[in-house]
Write a protein that holds these residues in place. Structure first.
Motif, mmCIF file in Angstrom:
data_model
loop_
_atom_site.group_PDB
_atom_site.id
_atom_site.type_symbol
_atom_site.label_atom_id
_atom_site.label_comp_id
_atom_site.label_asym_id
_atom_site.label_seq_id
_atom_site.Cartn_x
_atom_site.Cartn_y
_atom_site.Cartn_z
ATOM 1 N N GLU A 281 41.331 -23.348 23.228
ATOM 2 C CA GLU A 281 40.500 -22.380 23.762
ATOM 3 C C GLU A 281 40.369 -22.289 25.476
ATOM 4 O O GLU A 281 40.571 -23.206 26.014
ATOM 5 N N SER A 282 40.042 -21.052 26.152
ATOM 6 C CA SER A 282 39.956 -20.843 27.357
ATOM 7 C C SER A 282 38.811 -21.455 28.045
ATOM 8 O O SER A 282 37.953 -22.034 27.378
ATOM 9 N N GLU A 283 38.778 -21.636 29.222
ATOM 10 C CA GLU A 283 37.655 -22.162 29.928
ATOM 11 C C GLU A 283 36.282 -21.376 29.688
ATOM 12 O O GLU A 283 35.090 -21.727 29.323
ATOM 13 N N GLU A 284 36.548 -20.060 29.608
ATOM 14 C CA GLU A 284 35.436 -19.173 29.286
ATOM 15 C C GLU A 284 34.831 -19.496 27.847
ATOM 16 O O GLU A 284 33.639 -19.384 27.714
ATOM 17 N N GLU A 285 35.658 -19.564 27.134
ATOM 18 C CA GLU A 285 35.446 -19.894 25.474
ATOM 19 C C GLU A 285 34.574 -20.973 25.714
ATOM 20 O O GLU A 285 33.545 -21.470 24.784
ATOM 21 N N LYS A 286 35.078 -22.168 26.290
ATOM 22 C CA LYS A 286 34.534 -23.607 26.182
ATOM 23 C C LYS A 286 33.122 -23.548 26.658
ATOM 24 O O LYS A 286 32.404 -24.275 26.146
ATOM 25 N N GLU A 287 32.989 -22.678 27.577
ATOM 26 C CA GLU A 287 31.461 -22.755 28.304
ATOM 27 C C GLU A 287 30.356 -21.990 27.612
ATOM 28 O O GLU A 287 29.182 -21.997 27.652
ATOM 29 N N LYS A 288 30.907 -21.604 26.299
ATOM 30 C CA LYS A 288 29.846 -21.208 25.206
ATOM 31 C C LYS A 288 28.981 -22.241 24.720
ATOM 32 O O LYS A 288 27.852 -22.167 24.288
ATOM 33 N N TRP A 289 29.854 -23.443 24.853
ATOM 34 C CA TRP A 289 29.259 -24.675 23.861
ATOM 35 C C TRP A 289 29.082 -25.885 24.887
ATOM 36 O O TRP A 289 28.610 -26.798 24.439
ATOM 37 N N LYS B 256 38.142 -26.844 16.202
ATOM 38 C CA LYS B 256 37.689 -25.143 16.004
ATOM 39 C C LYS B 256 39.148 -24.792 15.463
ATOM 40 O O LYS B 256 39.792 -24.463 16.475
ATOM 41 N N LYS C 229 41.250 -22.143 17.297
ATOM 42 C CA LYS C 229 40.828 -22.379 18.917
ATOM 43 C C LYS C 229 41.130 -23.656 19.330
ATOM 44 O O LYS C 229 40.337 -24.024 20.399
ATOM 45 N N ASP D 125 27.692 -22.464 18.695
ATOM 46 C CA ASP D 125 28.075 -22.659 19.918
ATOM 47 C C ASP D 125 26.837 -23.034 20.978
ATOM 48 O O ASP D 125 26.592 -24.018 21.595
#
Length: 479
Positions: A313-321, A307, A310, A283
Motif C-alpha cells: 500500500e502507498s503512503e496515502e493509503e497507509k495514512e487512512k489507518w 490486507k 494491499k 481504517d
C-alpha cells in the motif's frame, strides 16, 4: 471391569479439525498430546491445511488428506481455510465446502477402524457416522467451559426470538451481565450444535480446571448430565522457541527478531496487540487504536492483519489507518507485524505487560498460561462470554467497553471505539498503580497454576490419563 483388565495396547484415534486457525491449531495440539502418550493418531485434513501441519508428523501421528471442493463453491484453488478469505461471502463458501467433506471422511472412517473419533463441533454429521460405525465420539468446540455454561443458560432461559434476549446470564455460579446481546443468527447457529454435542461421549476442553473453576465444571455436569475433560492449556506441548514460532501458519517475523527486540525492553513494559487471524477493523478504527497506543506512551508489539491485495500500500493509503509519521516516531518504541506472529513466544517474554485481545479462547488461555493480564475487546462468537470470565470472575483484565457483537470478524462495525476509551484501558494496566498490581498478581498466580496443570501430577495431566483409561474401557466393552 477393573483397571487391571484393560488392554494396555495403544489407542487408535482419528481427529477431524475445522478449517479455521482458532479451531485447527488447538485440536492438532490435542492430537499431539495423545501421540506423545504413545497412541496412534490420524489428523484428517485437506491438502492446503496439511502444509501447515506436516511438521507434526511422526511415527505415531500421521495426516490423511481429502480433497477440498474449492472450485465447486467458487473459491480459488488452495483456499481451504477461513484465514485465507476476507469476506463474509467467501467465509460462507469455506464453511459450505467443509460440510461437503462428509463423504470422503466417512469413507476413510469406514475403511480405517478407530477406538475414538475426536471432531470439531462444527461437524455435527460426525455423530451419525460414529453411531453407525459404533465408535465413541468426543467433541472439541474450542470454547471455555464457562462460555459453554453461559450459552446453555442463555438458550434455556430465553425464548427463540431476538427481542426476548437480554444481556443477563442467569442460573450460573456468578451473576453475569454481558456488554451486548447475542445476535439471533449466532444463537440459531450454535444452539443445535451444542445440542448435538451433548449426544457425544464428552467434550474436550482446552483449559485447566482452575481457570474455569470447579463450580462451573460441577454446574455443567449437573445441568447437562454430560462429561467435560479439561486437558489444557494444550499450547504447552510446544516447548522450544522453534516449536512456538512454527505453531500455526508461518510467521512473517523470525523468532530471533522478536526476542532480540523484546530483550531490549524492561519487564512488564510492552503492550501486545492482536485480534486473531480472522478479525478485521475499519481504517477509522485502526486509526483510533494507533492514536491511543501512541498517547499511552507504551512500548508495543502490534499485529495488524495482512490486507490481502494491499500488501504494498502507498503512503496515502497507509495514512487512512496510521497517523502520518507514526512509524518514524515510534521506531524504537514499537514493532508492527503485518500477518501471522509467533504469539506464544511473544506472550511468554518477561517484557510483556498486557495483552489487548479480542478474547478468542486460544489467545485467552495462552495469555493466562503466560501470566499476562488482558485488555478485553470482544468481537464475535463466544468472545463476550470470555470477557466476563477474564474481567469479572477471575479479575485478570480490564474492559475497553466494546458493545457490538458480530457473528464473524469480517463484518464492518457500526460503532468505533474511541481513542480515549482505549487509552484509558491501556493505562489502567500499564501505569503500575495499585489496581494494575493486583490484576497482575492474580494473572501470575493463574499462570503458575496453568503450567502446573499440564505437568505430571497436575489436574490436566491427570484428566488426560483418566480420559485415555476411559477410552480403553470403552474399547474393551466393544469387543
Amino acid at each position: 471391569m477393573g483397571a487391571l483388565d484393560l488392554d494396555e495396547g495403544p489407542l487408535t484415534l482419528h481427529f477431524i479439525p475445522y478449517p479455521s486457525p482458532g479451531h485447527m491449531i488447538p485440536l492438532c495440539d490435542i492430537a499431539r498430546l495423545f501421540s506423545s502418550r504413545g497412541h496412534h493418531v490420524t489428523i484428517i485434513t485437506t491438502p492446503s491445511n496439511a502444509q501447515t501441519l506436516h511438521k507434526f508428523v511422526s511415527h505415531r501421528l500421521r495426516l490423511h488428506t481429502v480433497n477440498f471442493p474449492s472450485r465447486q463453491l467458487g473459491l480459488p484453488e488452495g483456499v481451504e481455510n477461513l484465514a485465507a478469505v476476507n469476506s463474509v461471502e467467501d467465509s460462507d463458501r469455506v464453511h459450505e465446502a467443509a460440510m461437503l467433506l462428509r463423504g470422503p471422511i466417512e469413507c476413510f472412517l469406514e475403511r480405517n477402524p478407530a477406538d475414538c473419533i475426536v471432531a470439531d463441533f462444527f461437524f455435527p454429521w460426525v455423530h451419525d457416522v460414529a453411531t453407525k460405525l459404533r465408535i465413541p465420539r468426543l467433541v472439541f468446540n474450542g470454547f471455555s467451559l464457562f462460555a459453554v455454561c453461559a450459552m446453555h443458560s442463555m438458550y434455556a432461559n430465553n425464548p427463540m426470538h431476538l427481542d426476548a434476549y437480554s444481556n443477563v446470564v442467569r442460573d450460573l455460579p456468578h451473576r453475569i451481565t454481558l456488554n451486548a446481546t447475542p445476535p439471533k443468527v449466532l444463537v440459531d447457529l450454535t444452539k443445535p450444535l451444542l445440542e448435538t454435542e451433548l449426544k457425544s461421549h464428552g467434550i474436550i476442553v482446552n483449559n485447566f480446571a482452575e481457570l474455569d473453576g470447579e463450580d462451573y465444571i460441577q454446574h455443567y455436569e449437573k445441568t447437562t448430565g454430560h462429561k467435560a475433560w479439561h486437558i489444557g492449556p494444550v499450547s504447552h506441548i510446544c516447548r522450544t522457541a522453534e516449536e512456538k514460532t512454527e505453531r500455526g501458519q508461518e510467521s512473517v517475523v523470525s523468532a530471533h527478531k522478536c526476542l532480540s527486540w523484546l530483550n531490549s525492553k524492561r519487564a512488564n513494559s510492552v503492550l501486545y496487540i492482536c485480534f486473531g487471524s480472522i478479525n478485521q477493523f475499519s481504517d477509522k478504527q485502526l486509526y483510533e487504536m494507533a492514536c491511543a497506543v501512541e498517547a499511552s506512551g507504551c512500548d508495543f508489539v502490534w499485529v495488524v492483519p495482512e490486507k490481502k491485495g494491499k500488501e504494498n500500500e502507498s503512503e496515502e493509503e497507509k495514512e487512512k489507518w496510521l497517523p502520518r509519521g507514526f512509524e518514524k516516531r515510534n521506531v524504537m518504541k514499537g514493532m508492527i507485524i503485518r500477518g501471522w506472529a509467533p504469539q506464544v513466544l511473544i506472550l511468554g517474554h518477561v517484557a510483556l505487560g498486557a495483552f489487548l485481545t479480542h478474547c478468542g479462547w486460544n489467545s485467552t488461555v495462552e495469555a493466562v498460561s503466560a501470566g499476562v493480564p488482558m485488555i478485553t475487546w470482544p468481537v464475535h462468537d463466544e468472545q463476550f462470554y470470555n470477557e466476563k470470565l477474564i474481567s469479572e470472575v477471575r479479575g485478570i483484565g480490564v474492559e475497553v467497553g466494546a458493545e457490538e457483537w458480530d457473528v464473524i470478524g469480517f463484518v464492518e462495525k457500526k460503532k468505533v471505539v474511541g481513542r480515549e476509551s482505549i487509552e484509558k484501558a491501556v493505562r489502567r494496566l500499564m501505569d503500575g498503580g495499585d489496581e494494575a498490581q493486583q490484576i497482575r498478581r492474580r494473572a501470575r498466580e493463574l499462570g503458575k497454576k496453568a503450567r502446573a496443570a499440564v505437568e505430571e501430577g497436575g489436574s490436566s495431566h491427570k484428566n488426560l490419563t483418566s480420559l485415555i483409561d476411559e477410552l480403553k474401557r470403552l474399547r474393551e466393552c466393544r469387543k
